[in-house]
Scaffold this motif. Structure first.
Motif, short mmCIF file in Angstrom:
data_model
loop_
_atom_site.label_atom_id
_atom_site.label_comp_id
_atom_site.label_asym_id
_atom_site.label_seq_id
_atom_site.Cartn_x
_atom_site.Cartn_y
_atom_site.Cartn_z
N LYS A 21 31.40 35.50 54.89
CA LYS A 21 30.25 35.63 53.99
C LYS A 21 29.16 34.75 54.57
O LYS A 21 29.38 33.57 54.83
CB LYS A 21 30.60 35.20 52.58
CG LYS A 21 31.40 36.22 51.82
CD LYS A 21 31.56 35.77 50.36
CE LYS A 21 32.12 36.89 49.54
NZ LYS A 21 31.11 37.63 48.80
N ILE A 22 27.99 35.33 54.80
CA ILE A 22 26.87 34.62 55.40
C ILE A 22 25.71 34.59 54.40
O ILE A 22 25.28 35.63 53.91
CB ILE A 22 26.40 35.30 56.71
CG1 ILE A 22 27.53 35.37 57.72
CG2 ILE A 22 25.17 34.61 57.27
CD1 ILE A 22 28.04 34.04 58.21
N THR A 59 27.52 29.84 65.20
CA THR A 59 28.92 29.94 64.75
C THR A 59 29.42 31.38 64.72
O THR A 59 30.62 31.60 64.57
CB THR A 59 29.10 29.34 63.33
OG1 THR A 59 28.45 30.18 62.36
CG2 THR A 59 28.57 27.92 63.26
N LEU A 60 28.52 32.34 64.84
CA LEU A 60 28.91 33.75 64.78
C LEU A 60 29.34 34.24 66.15
O LEU A 60 28.76 33.86 67.17
CB LEU A 60 27.75 34.59 64.24
CG LEU A 60 27.32 34.25 62.81
CD1 LEU A 60 26.02 34.95 62.47
CD2 LEU A 60 28.41 34.62 61.83
N LEU A 70 26.47 39.90 54.45
CA LEU A 70 25.22 39.17 54.54
C LEU A 70 24.51 39.15 53.19
O LEU A 70 24.36 40.19 52.55
CB LEU A 70 24.33 39.85 55.59
CG LEU A 70 23.17 39.08 56.16
CD1 LEU A 70 23.67 37.92 57.02
CD2 LEU A 70 22.30 40.00 57.00
N SER A 71 24.06 37.97 52.77
CA SER A 71 23.32 37.83 51.51
C SER A 71 22.08 36.98 51.74
O SER A 71 22.09 36.05 52.54
CB SER A 71 24.20 37.15 50.45
OG SER A 71 25.31 37.95 50.13
N VAL A 97 22.83 41.49 48.90
CA VAL A 97 24.04 40.78 48.49
C VAL A 97 25.23 41.48 49.14
O VAL A 97 25.45 42.67 48.92
CB VAL A 97 24.20 40.76 46.95
CG1 VAL A 97 25.52 40.10 46.55
CG2 VAL A 97 23.02 40.04 46.30
N ASP A 98 25.95 40.72 49.95
CA ASP A 98 27.16 41.22 50.62
C ASP A 98 26.94 42.53 51.39
O ASP A 98 27.72 43.47 51.29
CB ASP A 98 28.30 41.38 49.62
CG ASP A 98 28.81 40.05 49.10
OD1 ASP A 98 28.55 39.01 49.74
OD2 ASP A 98 29.48 40.04 48.04
N MET A 99 25.86 42.57 52.18
CA MET A 99 25.62 43.74 53.03
C MET A 99 26.66 43.72 54.16
O MET A 99 26.75 42.75 54.91
CB MET A 99 24.20 43.69 53.62
CG MET A 99 23.89 44.85 54.54
SD MET A 99 22.18 44.79 55.15
CE MET A 99 21.44 45.97 54.03
N PRO A 100 27.45 44.81 54.28
CA PRO A 100 28.53 44.82 55.28
C PRO A 100 28.00 45.14 56.68
O PRO A 100 27.44 46.20 56.92
CB PRO A 100 29.45 45.93 54.77
CG PRO A 100 28.54 46.87 54.02
CD PRO A 100 27.46 46.01 53.44
#
Length: 188
Positions: A4-5, A16-17, A25-26, A157-160
């Motif tokens: 989760k970013i 770190t990625l 991604l949020s 919010v929480d884009m995959p």
């Protein structure tokens, strides 16, 4: 690795990625395609400021469809990133760090990513309706005359997504092909 970013995408976070990481991604991202990128680069060349602060920004290469009643945004699938390759290094030089799209990138873009600790996230093409579900707010901020290519500020919010190219230049497209060929040779 699935992570989760939370944006903004700072240099420290970008480092770190790793290519192949699955992320949710949020935060705030901006939309632009080639016409918008061209205009932003022309603005910078004139010594003017962009319509948003590019420092640690993530830009989604998308031209969303109009929202239906009751929706924040219409379908929001990625466009081919190569169309932004002529402009991406300039935007990274002024602080933009993340890019979301689909398809391969030119060596010049990968070198700029290594220089400025950039990250290229891949979004699944053809999944625009699914990706739009991750968008909770949309605001037109510039270039309204460009229609779907206008510059928008989105809250996601929480884009995959998947890290395709990391800040060290590791490229999932290249590594995936290599891994596949090694696998096939072991099967022969």
């Amino acid at each position: 690795m699935k992570r989760k970013i939370q944006l903004p995408l700072t240099r420290e976070l970008a480092k770190t990625l790793r290519a192949g990481d699955e992320v949710l991604l949020s935060g705030t991202i901006y939309t632009s395609r080639d016409a918008g990128h061209k205009r932003m680069c022309e603005t910078l060349a004139r010594g003017e400021s962009l319509p948003f602060d590019p420092e640690n920004a993530t830009i989604y290469y998308v031209g969303p469809t109009p929202a239906k009643p009751g929706q924040v945004i219409g379908s929001a699938g990625p466009t081919t990133s190569g169309r932004m390759d002529a402009y991406a290094p300039t935007l990274m030089a002024v602080g933009a760090r993340g890019m979301i799209g689909k398809g391969a990138r030119l060596p010049e873009v990968i070198e700029a990513m290594k220089t400025y600790d950039g990250v290229y996230f891949g979004a699944v093409g053809g999944a625009g309706a699914l990706l739009a579900k991750s968008i909770t707010a949309s605001e037109l901020i510039a270039y309204e005359d460009l229609g779907a290519e206008a510059l928008r500020k989105l809250t996601v919010v929480d884009m995959p997504l998947v890290v395709i190219i990391d800040s060290q230049g590791n490229n999932l497209y290249v590594q995936g092909q290599k891994d596949y060929l090694e696998y096939r040779s072991r099967q022969s």
